[in-house]
Design a protein around this motif. Sequence first.
Motif, mmCIF file in Angstrom:
data_model
loop_
_atom_site.group_PDB
_atom_site.id
_atom_site.type_symbol
_atom_site.label_atom_id
_atom_site.label_comp_id
_atom_site.label_asym_id
_atom_site.label_seq_id
_atom_site.Cartn_x
_atom_site.Cartn_y
_atom_site.Cartn_z
ATOM 1 N N TYR A 85 71.250 5.871 50.065
ATOM 2 C CA TYR A 85 70.077 6.242 49.238
ATOM 3 C C TYR A 85 69.531 7.644 49.519
ATOM 4 O O TYR A 85 68.433 7.977 49.107
ATOM 5 C CB TYR A 85 68.961 5.205 49.471
ATOM 6 C CG TYR A 85 69.371 3.810 49.060
ATOM 7 C CD1 TYR A 85 69.430 3.445 47.719
ATOM 8 C CD2 TYR A 85 69.732 2.859 50.016
ATOM 9 C CE1 TYR A 85 69.832 2.174 47.337
ATOM 10 C CE2 TYR A 85 70.131 1.582 49.651
ATOM 11 C CZ TYR A 85 70.179 1.247 48.306
ATOM 12 O OH TYR A 85 70.582 -0.007 47.939
ATOM 13 N N ARG A 86 70.302 8.472 50.207
ATOM 14 C CA ARG A 86 69.737 9.750 50.667
ATOM 15 C C ARG A 86 69.479 10.775 49.570
ATOM 16 O O ARG A 86 68.700 11.698 49.777
ATOM 17 C CB ARG A 86 70.639 10.360 51.742
ATOM 18 C CG ARG A 86 70.637 9.553 53.015
ATOM 19 C CD ARG A 86 71.471 10.227 54.062
ATOM 20 N NE ARG A 86 71.677 9.349 55.192
ATOM 21 C CZ ARG A 86 72.766 9.362 55.942
ATOM 22 N NH1 ARG A 86 73.749 10.209 55.674
ATOM 23 N NH2 ARG A 86 72.879 8.544 56.957
ATOM 24 N N VAL A 87 70.158 10.618 48.444
ATOM 25 C CA VAL A 87 69.853 11.542 47.341
ATOM 26 C C VAL A 87 69.255 10.782 46.163
ATOM 27 O O VAL A 87 69.222 11.290 45.043
ATOM 28 C CB VAL A 87 71.102 12.370 46.916
ATOM 29 C CG1 VAL A 87 71.551 13.289 48.051
ATOM 30 C CG2 VAL A 87 72.254 11.486 46.464
ATOM 31 N N LEU A 175 89.596 18.240 63.935
ATOM 32 C CA LEU A 175 88.953 18.469 62.640
ATOM 33 C C LEU A 175 89.209 17.258 61.771
ATOM 34 O O LEU A 175 90.280 16.648 61.852
ATOM 35 C CB LEU A 175 89.594 19.673 61.938
ATOM 36 C CG LEU A 175 89.328 21.078 62.466
ATOM 37 C CD1 LEU A 175 90.131 22.074 61.626
ATOM 38 C CD2 LEU A 175 87.840 21.405 62.392
ATOM 39 N N TYR A 176 88.269 16.922 60.901
ATOM 40 C CA TYR A 176 88.499 15.878 59.895
ATOM 41 C C TYR A 176 87.713 16.276 58.639
ATOM 42 O O TYR A 176 87.212 17.401 58.564
ATOM 43 C CB TYR A 176 88.116 14.490 60.443
ATOM 44 C CG TYR A 176 86.624 14.280 60.651
ATOM 45 C CD1 TYR A 176 85.942 14.909 61.693
ATOM 46 C CD2 TYR A 176 85.892 13.456 59.808
ATOM 47 C CE1 TYR A 176 84.588 14.717 61.888
ATOM 48 C CE2 TYR A 176 84.527 13.250 59.993
ATOM 49 C CZ TYR A 176 83.889 13.896 61.035
ATOM 50 O OH TYR A 176 82.541 13.705 61.217
ATOM 51 N N GLY A 177 87.700 15.386 57.665
ATOM 52 C CA GLY A 177 87.054 15.769 56.398
ATOM 53 C C GLY A 177 87.826 16.905 55.749
ATOM 54 O O GLY A 177 87.250 17.811 55.147
ATOM 55 N N HIS A 182 83.377 15.588 52.276
ATOM 56 C CA HIS A 182 82.629 14.713 53.186
ATOM 57 C C HIS A 182 81.394 14.152 52.471
ATOM 58 O O HIS A 182 80.762 14.833 51.667
ATOM 59 C CB HIS A 182 82.222 15.504 54.434
ATOM 60 C CG HIS A 182 81.708 14.640 55.538
ATOM 61 N ND1 HIS A 182 80.415 14.182 55.575
ATOM 62 C CD2 HIS A 182 82.320 14.138 56.636
ATOM 63 C CE1 HIS A 182 80.244 13.432 56.664
ATOM 64 N NE2 HIS A 182 81.383 13.391 57.324
ATOM 65 N N LYS A 183 81.068 12.914 52.831
ATOM 66 C CA LYS A 183 79.952 12.227 52.151
ATOM 67 C C LYS A 183 78.599 12.905 52.370
ATOM 68 O O LYS A 183 77.632 12.597 51.674
ATOM 69 C CB LYS A 183 79.899 10.765 52.603
ATOM 70 C CG LYS A 183 79.617 10.600 54.086
ATOM 71 C CD LYS A 183 79.608 9.139 54.513
ATOM 72 C CE LYS A 183 79.364 9.050 56.009
ATOM 73 N NZ LYS A 183 79.261 7.679 56.492
ATOM 74 N N HIS A 184 78.504 13.813 53.342
ATOM 75 C CA HIS A 184 77.216 14.488 53.578
ATOM 76 C C HIS A 184 76.988 15.713 52.692
ATOM 77 O O HIS A 184 75.885 16.274 52.708
ATOM 78 C CB HIS A 184 77.118 14.923 55.047
ATOM 79 C CG HIS A 184 76.892 13.781 55.986
ATOM 80 N ND1 HIS A 184 76.891 13.924 57.355
ATOM 81 C CD2 HIS A 184 76.637 12.473 55.758
ATOM 82 C CE1 HIS A 184 76.658 12.752 57.924
ATOM 83 N NE2 HIS A 184 76.513 11.856 56.970
ATOM 84 N N VAL A 185 78.007 16.138 51.946
ATOM 85 C CA VAL A 185 77.850 17.367 51.142
ATOM 86 C C VAL A 185 76.740 17.236 50.094
ATOM 87 O O VAL A 185 75.872 18.124 49.994
ATOM 88 C CB VAL A 185 79.199 17.798 50.514
ATOM 89 C CG1 VAL A 185 78.991 18.919 49.506
ATOM 90 C CG2 VAL A 185 80.171 18.248 51.608
HETATM 91 C C1 X2W Z 1 81.792 11.781 63.897
HETATM 92 C C2 X2W Z 1 81.650 11.023 62.599
HETATM 93 O O1 X2W Z 1 82.556 10.326 62.168
HETATM 94 N N1 X2W Z 1 80.506 11.147 61.965
HETATM 95 C C3 X2W Z 1 80.216 10.462 60.743
HETATM 96 C C4 X2W Z 1 78.828 10.765 60.270
HETATM 97 C C5 X2W Z 1 77.749 10.165 61.096
HETATM 98 C C6 X2W Z 1 76.472 10.043 60.303
HETATM 99 O O2 X2W Z 1 75.614 10.839 60.167
HETATM 100 O O3 X2W Z 1 76.421 8.951 59.615
HETATM 101 P P1 X2W Z 1 76.087 8.597 58.146
HETATM 102 O O4 X2W Z 1 75.885 9.726 57.292
HETATM 103 O O5 X2W Z 1 77.234 7.790 57.726
HETATM 104 O O6 X2W Z 1 74.895 7.783 58.213
HETATM 105 C C7 X2W Z 1 81.175 10.885 59.627
HETATM 106 O O7 X2W Z 1 81.608 12.013 59.600
HETATM 107 O O8 X2W Z 1 81.324 10.061 58.714
#
Ligand code: X2W
Length: 310
Positions: A85-87, A175-177, A182-185
């Motif tokens: 629900y972050r956005v 490195l990953y993503g 990545h879901k945080h973008v």
């Molecule tokens: C190292 C690692 O795997 N980190 C997690 C993010 C951790 C986090 O902030 O979690 P949510 O955004 O999922 O709540 C990842 O990259 O998915």
Amino acid sequence: MTAKIFIDGEHGTTGLQIRTRMAGRRDVELLSIPEAERRNAAMREDLLNSADIAILCLPDDASREAVSMLAGNNRVRVIDTSTAYRVDPSWAYGFAEMDKAQADKIKSARHVANPGCYPTGAVGLIRPLRAAGLLPDGYPVTVNAVSGYTGGGKQLIAQMEDQSRDDAVSANNFLYGLTLKHKHVPEMKVHGQLDRAPLFSPSVGRFAQGMIVQVPLFLEDLKDGATMESIHATLVGHYAGQDIVTVVSLEESKALPRVDAEELVGQDTMKLFVFGTPGGAHVNLVALLDNLGKGASGAAVQNMDLMLSA
Ligand SMILES: CC(=O)N[C@@H](CCC(=O)OP(=O)(O)O)C(=O)O
Ligand SMILES: NC(=O)C1=CN([C@@H]2O[C@H](COP(=O)(O)OP(=O)(O)OC[C@H]3O[C@@H](n4cnc5c(N)ncnc54)[C@H](OP(=O)(O)O)[C@@H]3O)[C@@H](O)[C@H]2O)C=CC1
């Protein structure tokens, strides 16, 4: 009055850390589910509906399910630590220091989305510069980061710590993503108030907790006249009046030989730095935090306290 708190996912990485932070508190009563019943939907639904505040420490789908278990209940308030629900504009974003009005929004909200660990650093660095007009429309923002492996929850912890597993990870730093999706973008873009999605490259190191988030910038592409000093002053002004996010002085930053990703482990604060050379062409903005502190569990407890203070 004692507030009833249920942590759905209390036996996971984030949930356990929230429980630890609540130990000894008399103003809250923790409703608890036995570990063996953690996926028992009927018990969870009952506990969720009995709480004053439910803190969801679950994967995204399970968080959505928990919220649906509360449908029709207009009393229970929710803090969700997942990405679900972050956005969503109907949820308050749980980063109280993000701007001056945010703490009050959290205080009065029924639904609070706890920020992701990496976005806490990235938004913390970017948003003040956007608000001040220093970071212009169209600027190609990049975000590079390293996280402790607890950021990946129980699964990654097991892969890093148990080398006998078939899926063990032997790398000390990876490195990953790599698809750059990545879901945080989206969260960084929305709450960083960016018009272009940032390019985000995360990594993990062989340490349990801690995080460095970097946003390097070319000064000549910022607002005319932007300097290392004006960027630093903007951050200092933005975070004045609170003590959770601190901006390290230019003098202190200049004297540092290195930044240790584990420096703030166990703390629920965040430090911001502006690195570079006065008169130089570039600056590197750096956020330092504990992925499970201000990056997750510490922030959730901070949000709970704000909600209880309303
Ligand atoms: C190292 C690692 O795997 N980190 C997690 C993010 C951790 C986090 O902030 O979690 P949510 O955004 O999922 O709540 C990842 O990259 O998915
Ligand atoms: N770790 C971190 O640094 C951060 C995590 N977060 C977020 O917090 C949330 C929790 O992550 P984290 O604690 O790391 O994850 P973990 O995997 O460590 O813990 C998740 C917990 O949820 C339980 N669970 C999973 N599915 C269900 C379900 N359907 N019903 C009930 N319980 C379930 C798991 O049980 P089981 O053991 O059976 O799988 C486990 O106990 C995630 O959304 C994550 O993205 C946010 C910021 C930082």
